[in-house]
Each structure stands twice: as structure tokens, then as C-alpha cells.
Scaffold this motif. Structure first.
Motif, PDB file in Angstrom:
ATOM      1  N   PRO A 139      34.395  38.446  43.552  1.00 27.53           N
ATOM      2  CA  PRO A 139      35.282  39.053  44.703  1.00 27.53           C
ATOM      3  C   PRO A 139      36.519  38.075  44.911  1.00 27.53           C
ATOM      4  O   PRO A 139      36.315  36.939  44.930  1.00 27.53           O
ATOM      5  CB  PRO A 139      34.175  39.135  45.702  1.00 27.53           C
ATOM      6  CG  PRO A 139      33.010  39.510  44.969  1.00 27.53           C
ATOM      7  CD  PRO A 139      33.243  38.471  43.762  1.00 27.53           C
ATOM      8  N   ARG A 189      42.993  34.057  44.653  1.00 31.26           N
ATOM      9  CA  ARG A 189      43.907  34.889  43.871  1.00 31.26           C
ATOM     10  C   ARG A 189      44.661  33.939  42.907  1.00 31.26           C
ATOM     11  O   ARG A 189      45.152  34.323  42.034  1.00 31.26           O
ATOM     12  CB  ARG A 189      44.527  35.691  44.787  1.00 31.26           C
ATOM     13  CG  ARG A 189      43.464  36.722  45.477  1.00 31.26           C
ATOM     14  CD  ARG A 189      44.560  37.684  46.502  1.00 31.26           C
ATOM     15  NE  ARG A 189      43.576  38.471  47.448  1.00 31.26           N
ATOM     16  CZ  ARG A 189      43.194  37.920  48.579  1.00 31.26           C
ATOM     17  NH1 ARG A 189      43.937  37.053  49.277  1.00 31.26           N
ATOM     18  NH2 ARG A 189      42.341  38.752  49.090  1.00 31.26           N
ATOM     19  N   TYR A 241      43.763  38.621  38.243  1.00 35.26           N
ATOM     20  CA  TYR A 241      44.354  38.630  39.482  1.00 35.26           C
ATOM     21  C   TYR A 241      45.818  38.487  38.876  1.00 35.26           C
ATOM     22  O   TYR A 241      46.525  39.486  39.359  1.00 35.26           O
ATOM     23  CB  TYR A 241      44.065  37.946  40.455  1.00 35.26           C
ATOM     24  CG  TYR A 241      44.672  38.447  42.021  1.00 35.26           C
ATOM     25  CD1 TYR A 241      44.387  39.544  42.637  1.00 35.26           C
ATOM     26  CD2 TYR A 241      46.119  37.810  42.129  1.00 35.26           C
ATOM     27  CE1 TYR A 241      45.173  40.093  43.561  1.00 35.26           C
ATOM     28  CE2 TYR A 241      46.506  38.306  43.362  1.00 35.26           C
ATOM     29  CZ  TYR A 241      46.175  39.342  44.071  1.00 35.26           C
ATOM     30  OH  TYR A 241      46.939  39.810  45.231  1.00 35.26           O
ATOM     31  N   GLN A 246      44.441  49.041  45.302  1.00 29.96           N
ATOM     32  CA  GLN A 246      43.246  49.366  44.433  1.00 29.96           C
ATOM     33  C   GLN A 246      43.273  49.149  43.099  1.00 29.96           C
ATOM     34  O   GLN A 246      42.313  48.899  42.066  1.00 29.96           O
ATOM     35  CB  GLN A 246      42.619  50.782  44.857  1.00 29.96           C
ATOM     36  CG  GLN A 246      42.329  50.839  46.153  1.00 29.96           C
ATOM     37  CD  GLN A 246      41.583  52.263  46.855  1.00 29.96           C
ATOM     38  OE1 GLN A 246      41.647  53.098  45.846  1.00 29.96           O
ATOM     39  NE2 GLN A 246      41.120  52.522  48.077  1.00 29.96           N
ATOM     40  N   GLU A 295      43.008  45.683  41.800  1.00 31.01           N
ATOM     41  CA  GLU A 295      41.574  45.304  41.858  1.00 31.01           C
ATOM     42  C   GLU A 295      40.872  45.743  40.549  1.00 31.01           C
ATOM     43  O   GLU A 295      39.905  45.218  39.843  1.00 31.01           O
ATOM     44  CB  GLU A 295      40.819  45.482  43.102  1.00 31.01           C
ATOM     45  CG  GLU A 295      39.394  45.261  43.128  1.00 31.01           C
ATOM     46  CD  GLU A 295      39.144  43.757  42.762  1.00 31.01           C
ATOM     47  OE1 GLU A 295      38.055  43.442  42.384  1.00 31.01           O
ATOM     48  OE2 GLU A 295      39.959  42.935  43.065  1.00 31.01           O
ATOM     49  N   SER A 296      41.037  47.043  40.358  1.00 32.19           N
ATOM     50  CA  SER A 296      40.312  47.938  39.201  1.00 32.19           C
ATOM     51  C   SER A 296      40.844  47.175  37.806  1.00 32.19           C
ATOM     52  O   SER A 296      39.843  47.112  37.074  1.00 32.19           O
ATOM     53  CB  SER A 296      40.725  49.400  39.418  1.00 32.19           C
ATOM     54  OG  SER A 296      40.309  50.190  38.341  1.00 32.19           O
ATOM     55  N   ARG A 351      42.014  44.262  37.252  1.00 25.42           N
ATOM     56  CA  ARG A 351      41.565  42.999  37.209  1.00 25.42           C
ATOM     57  C   ARG A 351      40.201  42.906  36.624  1.00 25.42           C
ATOM     58  O   ARG A 351      39.754  42.026  35.951  1.00 25.42           O
ATOM     59  CB  ARG A 351      41.561  42.428  38.777  1.00 25.42           C
ATOM     60  CG  ARG A 351      40.940  41.068  38.708  1.00 25.42           C
ATOM     61  CD  ARG A 351      40.860  40.316  40.146  1.00 25.42           C
ATOM     62  NE  ARG A 351      39.765  40.774  40.854  1.00 25.42           N
ATOM     63  CZ  ARG A 351      38.477  40.475  40.721  1.00 25.42           C
ATOM     64  NH1 ARG A 351      38.472  39.354  40.079  1.00 25.42           N
ATOM     65  NH2 ARG A 351      37.690  40.830  41.398  1.00 25.42           N
ATOM     66  N   GLN A 352      39.303  43.829  36.939  1.00 23.92           N
ATOM     67  CA  GLN A 352      38.015  43.877  36.259  1.00 23.92           C
ATOM     68  C   GLN A 352      37.743  44.477  35.078  1.00 23.92           C
ATOM     69  O   GLN A 352      36.793  44.244  34.438  1.00 23.92           O
ATOM     70  CB  GLN A 352      37.167  44.358  37.247  1.00 23.92           C
ATOM     71  CG  GLN A 352      36.999  43.740  38.646  1.00 23.92           C
ATOM     72  CD  GLN A 352      35.860  44.544  39.606  1.00 23.92           C
ATOM     73  OE1 GLN A 352      34.753  44.917  39.087  1.00 23.92           O
ATOM     74  NE2 GLN A 352      36.221  44.483  40.710  1.00 23.92           N
TER      75      GLN A 352
END
Length: 548
Positions: free
Chosen positions: A399, A406, A412, A438, A441-442, A444-445
Motif C-alpha cells: 500500500p 510513492r 507507482y 483508482q 493504483e490498479s 500499479r499492481q
């Protein structure tokens, strides 16, 4: 035993039995197997963990009456006092580093969290003939001045970089160098006798920068401090101490004393750069190193001696306590190699191991646009990279808790570039558009890293020193784009001339919010006039950055 003693012992025994009965209903006797007992006189010696009580006599060798300094410290002091710097390339590069670094410090003043830790210890304090802090109206003692300038410079992770067994930012040393030079010059102009009474020139600052870069960078080439948990700012402290010692007029012997004090000083742990403790201290750690360096030199100036074998002393020296008992290794003698080969951060305010990855993402955005696609159409990204990138900034599923997380997460930074076609300092705060996206973040993973051993080898090769990343994008419709490889970032020695116009533009951009257009043009013009800049008194030059 007297009757009183017997009574006290009996009472104590009863108390212990009574307390024991509160928690234990019965005590089982311990059974010993006599066959396993080894007579104490025949037991082999057992290796035990270190303890100050393990042996009640000194195991250290006899100390001679006159101790020789560790050769590593002697070499540093000799370099500072006896090795001339005659490289035109080093001085030219130092000028670019100088203005770029000052610009990065000014940019940091736009962030409240940075401004909050600056200024005098006691609000309202103005030190006569003190260090002036660029972009502010502060006039401080040189120790706190070094912290202020050092913290500003490092805050955004946008100044120059050096990557090897240890990484770091050699221009961090400018916090100590500029603060000391400014204070010395203002004091001597008022009749003082600091540093042999000289009023220092900008050329003196550039030479000190070259020497500080060299000490920090040469130590970093073969010696990994991060692998023993220490932060690279230990090298800022040592290098700054060495150059500031000469600036203040210490002789070679006193410089050895000062350097030894820097090595014995408590060293910063890297935990503030890593999960689960990533935090803003990483942004002011170099400022802390700068102020410590100036403080230690001032103590030696007042007669404090040094510690000749601070590195090599058995048990208690730096090597045994902090470096696994191994002495430092050196690839080359001190000269001007590091300044000549230093890396500029030109394009993005991002941890340097990610620079080529972000540039690759920016190139891929053009290909996506040509296909009528965008970040929303990306299914996954694979980043072929080098070992240091994975060790430091591979945080695919962690997270993102704050600014510090970041700007040290390659996923990121790459994701932000894909989504917004930019990566700026304003993309890191909690409330920023990127941090609250969002899609960022999506995506990034869905960005994974894999090491390429050749990239790692090239990273350490002194003739290449590349920082390669290669991105392969797979779209949701199954299309796989050709891999985009960037080996050397803009600002690398191999792309230095290409970078210079961008460095100048970056400097001008950072000046803009602080000064009038006319004053910005004056500073930019001065930065390109080497002879005029070099011959300026330091305090006169710093006054050009003061804000009332």
C-alpha cells in the motif's frame, strides 16, 4: 551467620514459597542424567555471543604510544590538502551541478512539509554574519544553516545521483559546503579570521564540491552500506567533514581528526527508506548529515582530538561494529572521476533507479496513442530491470501510505506516467490527482519486475554505469507491444550534452515561482558565464537568492 541474618533469610524464603504457591500447585523435581554431564575441566570451549562481561580482561592488542591513523583516513586528508584539481570537465560539470542543486532546493520550498522543518531553532533568531538560506530570509549559524540547505536540496529526490555498490546523491554535500563558505565569507568581510581570513569565491565552492563528490563516490564504488542496514548519508557526513575542514583552515592532521570523528559518530539506519517505516526523514537525512559534519569540524577547530584507528580497532572500531569486520575496498585513487561521471536527474523527480523505466513508459504512451489506446487498455506490464531497482523500489503490492512511499515505488511512477503522461513532484502527496486515482493504483499492481543479470552487470561496470529498464506492455485484447528499452537516462555521461539544455530549463522553471522574470533571467545568464560566476564572492552570489 548471625541470628539476624538467619531470620532475614528464613523470612525471604517463606515469602518466595508463598508467592510461588499462588501460581504453581506443585513443583516437579528436575531429573538429571548423570551420564550426560561433562566435567567442567574437560568441556570444549563454546563460542558465545558478544558480551562485555564474557571475559574479565582485555583481549585487545597493546596500543603503541603513538598510533598511526587508519590509511583510509590518511588518504582522504591527503587528497583534500595535497591533490590539485585540474580537470576542466570536472569544473564544468560542477557548475551544472551547482545551479541544478540550488534549483532543486528552491523547488522544495513549494512544499509545506519541507518549509515546516526549516528556519532557526528559536523562532526569530538572526545570527550576525550568519549563513543565508536561499529562497528565504533566514540568516542562521552555520550548523543549522547546513541542515536547512541540505534538507531543501534533498527533499524532492531531484538532485544528482551516483549509483554503485552504494547509491547516493553527492550534491547533498552542498548543504554543508555552501553554508560554511557563506558564513566564513560574511564573517571575514566583517573582520573575522575564519579559514585564514579568506573571502571565498564560487570557484572555491566548486572545488569543494568536486572533492566531496569524489570521496563519497569512490567509497560507494565497492562498499555497500545498505547491505549492513546503514543509510548512504554516512558518506555525506564523511565527505562534508573532509572538505569543510579545509575550508575552515584546519591543517592535514586536524582534517584527519575531523574525519575520524565523522566515522565514530552514530550512523543513520536505512529503515526510514523501507517498509514498514518509510517516511519523510529520508528527505531531510542528508541535511542532518550536513549539520553534523559542520558541527564536528567546529569541535576539532576548538581543539578536540581524533580517533586514529576508529575504523580498524578490534571489537570497537567501525569495521567490527558496523561493517561485518570487513575493511573498505577501493576501485581507484581520489581524483575527479565522480564529478566527471555523475548522473543528473533531468526529466523526473523520482528515485534514480526508475528514471529509465519512466522514460520508457513515456515513449510507450506515444505508441499507445498511435494505436488509439490508453492506460485503460493495459492488462499488464513487465519491467526487465537491474537488481538494485528490485531491492530498493519494487513495491508492486505494498500500500502507498505517503509521499515517501510513492517516490520510491517504480510501479507507482511508471503507472502515473502511463495514466497522465507526466511525473511531477506534485504527483506524490496524499491528496494529489495521481495518488487518488483508482486507475493508477490498479495498474500499479499489474506491473511486475524481473531482474536481467546483464543489466545488473552493466550497472556496476565502471565503463558503462548504465541504469537500464525495459518495459513490455500487454493490452487487454492480447496485443503485446514491442519491448521499450532505455539503458542510460537523460543526464548520464553518455547523454550529457543532450541533457544540458534540459538542465538549464529545469533550473529556470524552479526559479520562476520565487523571483521576478527579470531576476530569473539574470541568474540564468550568470549560470552560463563561467568566468564571472567562478570569480564571484560566495556571499555576494548567495545574496542573489535571498527573499525578504
Amino acid at each position: 551467620m548471625s541470628a539476624i541474618s538467619r531470620n532475614l533469610c528464613s523470612a525471604a524464603s517463606r515469602t518466595l514459597r508463598q508467592r510461588s504457591s499462588l501460581t504453581c500447585r506443585a513443583i516437579r523435581p528436575i531429573a538429571f542424567k548423570t551420564s550426560s554431564i561433562i566435567p567442567i575441566t574437560t568441556r570444549p570451549a563454546i563460542s558465545t555471543p558478544f558480551s562485555t562481561m564474557s571475559v574479565l580482561k582485555s583481549s585487545a592488542p597493546p596500543v603503541p604510544n603513538k598510533r598511526e591513523y587508519d590509511p583510509e583516513i590518511k588518504d582522504m586528508a591527503s587528497y583534500i590538502h595535497n591533490t590539485p584539481i585540474d580537470s576542466d570537465l570536472a569544473f564544468d560539470t560542477a557548475r551544472w551541478v551547482f545551479i541544478d542543486t540550488l534549483g532543486c532546493g528552491l523547488k522544495a520550498l513549494e512544499f509545506e512539509q519541507c518549509r515546516n522543518i526549516l528556519g532557526p531553532i528559536v523562532e526569530g533568531t538572526v545570527v550576525p554574519n550568519g549563513t543565508k538560506v536561499p529562497g528565504t530570509n533566514y540568516q542562521l549559524d552555520p550548523v543549522n544553516g547546513a541542515f536547512n540547505i541540505g534538507a531543501m536540496i534533498r527533499w524532492l529526490d531531484f538532485n544528482d545521483c551516483w549509483l554503485a555498490a552504494e547509491w547516493g546523491h553527492p550534491s547533498d554535500n552542498l548543504g554543508a559546503i555552501l553554508a560554511t563558505a557563506d558564513w566564513i565569507s560574511r564573517t571575514n568581510r566583517a573582520g573575522g579570521k575564519l579559514g585564514n581570513g579568506k573571502i571565498l569565491k564560487v570557484r572555491d565552492v566548486l572545488e569543494a564540491m568536486i572533492r566531496a563528490h569524489e570521496i563519497q563516490g569512490c567509497l560507494a564504488l565497492e562498499n555497500s552500506f545498505n547491505k549492513v542496514g546503514l543509510d548512504h548519508v554516512v558518506l555525506v557526513k564523511v565527505a562534508s567533514t573532509a572538505v569543510v575542514a579545509k575550508m575552515m583552515g584546519l591543517n592535514e592532521a586536524q582534517t584527519r581528526d575531523a574525519i575520524s570523528q565523522a566515522w565514530v559518530d552514530g550512523q543513520s539506519m536505512r529503515t526510514y527508506r523501507h517498509t514498514p517505516n518509510t517516511m519523510s526523514r529520508k528527505s531531510w537525512a542528508a541535511g542532518d548529515a550536513c549539520q553534523t559534519a559542520v558541527n564536528l569540524v567546529l569541535k576539532v577547530l576548538k581543539g578536540e582530538p581524533g580517533l586514529p584507528t576508529v575504523l580498524s580497532a578490534p571489537t570497537w572500531g567501525f569495521y567490527d561494529v558496523n561493517f561485518g569486520g570487513k575493511p573498505f575496498q577501493f576501485q581507484r585513487p581520489y581524483g575527479s572521476y565522480v564529478m566527471e561521471n555523475v548522473l543528473f536527474k533531468v526529466s523526473y523527480p523520482a528515485e534514480f533507479h526508475s528514471q529509465t523505466a519512466v522514460e520508457a513508459a513515456q515513449r510507450l504512451n506515444k505508441k499507445l496513442k498511435a494505436l488509439g489506446k490508453s492506460a485503460e487498455d493495459i492488462e499488464s506490464v513487465v519491467n526487465r530491470t537491474h537488481e538494485a531497482c528490485i531491492r530498493i523500489i519494487d513495491k508492486q503490492f505494498k500500500p502507498m501510505e505517503n509521499f515517501a512511499d510513492r517516490d520510491h515505488c517504480v510501479q507507482y511512477m511508471v503507472s502515473t506516467m502511463f495514466v497522465f503522461n507526466r511525473l511531477e513532484a506534485t504527483d506524490y502527496p496524499d491528496e494529489s490527482e495521481a495518488a487518488t486515482s483508482q486507475l493508477v493504483e490498479s495498474l500499479r499492481q499489474r506491473i511486475s519486475c524481473v531482474e536481467d543479470p546483464q543489466f545488473t552487470a552493466d550497472y556496476h561496470n565502471p565503463d558503462k554505469r548504465t541504469i537500464s529498464n525495459a518495459l513490455t506492455v500487454t493490452l487487454k485484447d492480447g496485443t503485446v507491444l514491442d519491448e521499450e528499452v532505455v539503458e542510460a537516462p537523460l543526464g548520464h555521461r553518455l547523454r550529457r550534452e543532450e541533457a544540458k539544455p534540459e538542465i538549464l530549463a529545469k533550473y529556470k522553471t524552479h526559479l520562476g515561482p520565487h523571483y521576478s522574470a527579470e531576476h530569473v533571467d539574470k541568474l540564468v545568464k550568470l549560470s552560463q558565464d563561467a568566468s564571472t560566476l567562478d570569480s564571484m564572492d560566495v556571499d555576494t552570489y548567495v545574496d542573489l537568492y535571498v527573499k525578504e
